[in-house]
Design an enzyme around this catalytic site. Sequence first.
Site, short mmCIF file in Angstrom:
data_model
loop_
_atom_site.label_atom_id
_atom_site.label_comp_id
_atom_site.label_asym_id
_atom_site.label_seq_id
_atom_site.Cartn_x
_atom_site.Cartn_y
_atom_site.Cartn_z
CB VAL A 299 -0.95 -0.01 1.22
CG1 VAL A 299 -1.66 1.34 1.36
CG2 VAL A 299 -1.98 -1.12 1.09
CB ALA A 300 4.04 2.07 1.76
CD GLU A 304 -2.47 4.37 -3.29
OE1 GLU A 304 -2.43 3.61 -2.31
OE2 GLU A 304 -1.73 5.39 -3.38
CG ASP A 346 0.44 28.78 -46.18
OD1 ASP A 346 1.27 29.10 -47.05
OD2 ASP A 346 -0.79 28.86 -46.37
CG ASN A 720 -0.16 6.60 -0.23
OD1 ASN A 720 0.75 7.24 0.29
ND2 ASN A 720 -0.04 5.33 -0.57
CG ASP A 724 1.12 11.29 -1.05
OD1 ASP A 724 1.53 12.13 -0.24
OD2 ASP A 724 1.54 10.12 -1.12
#
Length: 909
Positions: A299-300, A304, A346, A720, A724
């Site tokens: 999990v660390a 995710e 152009d 997380n 995060d």
Amino acid sequence: MLKVELIIENRNQDHTNWYESDVSSVLETLDVTPEQGLSEAQVGKRQERHGKNVLQPPKKEGLPQKILHQLKDVSIIVLLIAVVLSFAMAIFEDSGFVEPIVILSVVILNLILAITHEGKAEKALEALEKLSAPSCVVIREGVKKSIDATELVPGDIVILETGNVVPADARLIESTGFFSDESALTGESEPAEKDALFTTSGNASLGDQHNMVFTGCVVTAGRGTAVVTTTGMKTQMGKIAGFLSGSKRMKTPLQIRLDQLGKTICWIAIISAFFLMAVGLRSGTDLPTMLLVAISLAVAAVPEMLALIVTLTLTNGVQKMVKKNALIRKLPAVETLGNTSVICSDKTGTLTQNRMAVKQLWVCGGEPFADDTTFSEEQSRFLKYLVMASNATYETTPSGEKKYLGNATDVGILRLFNEKGYHIDEETYQRVAEIPFSSDRKRMSVIFKVKTGGYLVLTKGALDYLTFSAESVANDLPIARAVHDGFAEHALRVIGLSSKKIDQLPDQDHLEEVEPDSNLVGLIGLIDPPRPEAAVAIAKAKAAGIRTVMITGDHATTAGAIATNLGILQEGRHVMTGAHLAEMSDTELNDTVRNYSVYARVTPEDKIRIVKAWQANGEVVAMTGDGVNDAPALKAADIGIAMGKTGTEVAKSASDMILVDDNFATIVEAVGEGRNVYANIKKTINFLLVCNMSEIIIMIFAQMAGWGILLTPVMLLLINLVGDGIPGINLSREAFDPKLMDKKPIKRNESFFSDELLHLILRQTIACSVTVLIGYYIGAFVVLPGAVAPSALLGQTMAFLITGLTSIVHVFHVRSSNSVFKTPVRNNKPLLIGAVAMLITFALMVALPIGQIFGLTTISGFHWIVVLGLTLLPTAVREIGRLFDNIPLIKEQRRVRQEKADKRRNKKQ
């Protein structure tokens, strides 16, 4: 009327072979006349019966399919394994259901966020498709008008010209030199010749229906008028679309690289987890405990939020580009734009205003004269002949203004003609044939039947491409060339007109035989003023290390004059003509391409050679185009850019990006946004890697030191997600940094991880890891003043707080290479608000009883002081390290190492 409408409906339902009927029968059945077209009332009724002229889109993924697609992600799979193991431990080891429920909740929340934002991205792309939907010119109620092709109904009279995409299946009622590319339907590589007068019977294949045109096919030459017979899913293309049940989901190169990064991190976690399990079991630790350690470590490490944040970053980039008049058709274009090092542009409409105006005129035997003088009879006749040799038209708007339709040169001539108040005597001159303009011929001819007898041939085009009689070559051409060069030196585009009279009209297959041996009538000089913002944009591109190259069909002198004014043609750079280019081999062109900034009188085929020559020199090339023949060059370029206003549907289909305003400055703005997207993704990777890798280090160290589980899976998921995820999402909204346009273009093979970035990630990872470990040690083993005694639970709570808070603070580290204290937060207020909110959330989790659910405990005031002090430690390391990195000797050593790394990477590729 109702009876006629029912007949039309029944014929469409019965798939009647419209190609078997002659023009008059088709028009009678569809109850329409070519001159008047349909009335608005008729259009409304027919649209009710037949619906919009759209192809039914492929079936979209349902919710179950979207969920399954998300579940294939490696990070989700790791979390699901953790859920299963946690539930098993809760049932058989009585460890409680809090952890499996929290992990499962995170998986579900991640799925909801991913699917929701994916849905928003799909809606945004649908909106872009509507903005760039094809249009067509129709005749309704006797007036020519441009409408959305989706509004067409059976019976509409459609005007088709070179470069148009046929908007619906239709029967030609008039045609001149008409060719259609039907390879998408028939597989034939050569364009099919079409003839409105052709009829056949029986069950003819599509390739043999020479009087029909079909949806999605391209008019490659000529012009014509057609009546729509079928629309939408009843068209030939619609029948094919009916067999399509779905579309394959494609990933961009960037997404593939990010997936590989995520998988690498997950594999590191999985291998580390098995290693720790083996060590723990060998030392006598029970299996349930080691399973919990393995789950925690997995999990660390799982990033995710990485895929979601990157998707948001790309979406934000696309939306910002839309606001700046750049429609991104293909997502990889966002990535590639940041790498662009050469823009082949152009001239007309992109670097200039695309509003041609006649400024100077010259008639054989006379002197040049300006457009604002009073014209003599001979000069007036010359201007009338020019209009007769053109295809521009106009319609009067309800406000009384004239809206011109046609190419810019023809419109400029017609506008002056109208300003002078002249008119064409259509009784004397009846238009009977036309030889269309093409990029290869650079001229067009129109043939008129004269009332007094015989035919008048008028040919209009570039002076070098007109074919004159021997008398005209001897007497008129030397003077004409001098006048031509004089016009061109003043940046005027020069067009010549010749004429001849013939007694007999050749058959349709030999019309071009009338063009040679004509007599020069005169020249006109038109100006398309440079866009005022173009010179500024070119200078901005140069500062960003981007070379601008002008490619045009104009005369070399004209092109050179405009390029000099815009700052494209500078000392040491030259103008190359198409004739000179044709004499060069590909090797010679590759070796000398950097010496030329302007290419004049080039063909579409030349454009491909120019693009490939720059690519052979390692450059990332953006190419602009608007015509059918530009499509191969647009595809060959790294970024194909089509014109939104003047571009053909073929050019738009071949492009990666569409300029809504046909403005060169928009390209430079889009390049800046592309660089910003890439920079924000690098910031996200820096942010998440430091957070996740530090979590892996502290979990492994704690086990090796015999401290047990430093952070439980629930704690890690909260960190997380809250520490995060929320700040990371707001990081995707980071504003454009003008300094990005002061740097050289991003290289094709540039890695996310330069030596400098790897050094920063490693240093901050160690700093964050050490900080958390110190916090745990103090909480678990050190006695501080207060009522709270040291314990493993207190240590876990402090480790949880420090890990979460340092993650949130770290988001401000990655925003810029400057000092954290010198980087203003006003450019990204959501980031500041989100970070403050998450800091408060972490504090409340520990301060309130609800924290006990997640395995947390309350801490004393002294412990809070320690937590806050340690949280700021990585910031101090970052600031001191930044000062150390800026020492000149250190910077030079790092630059040398980076150059060596780039060379090694180039050799491998």
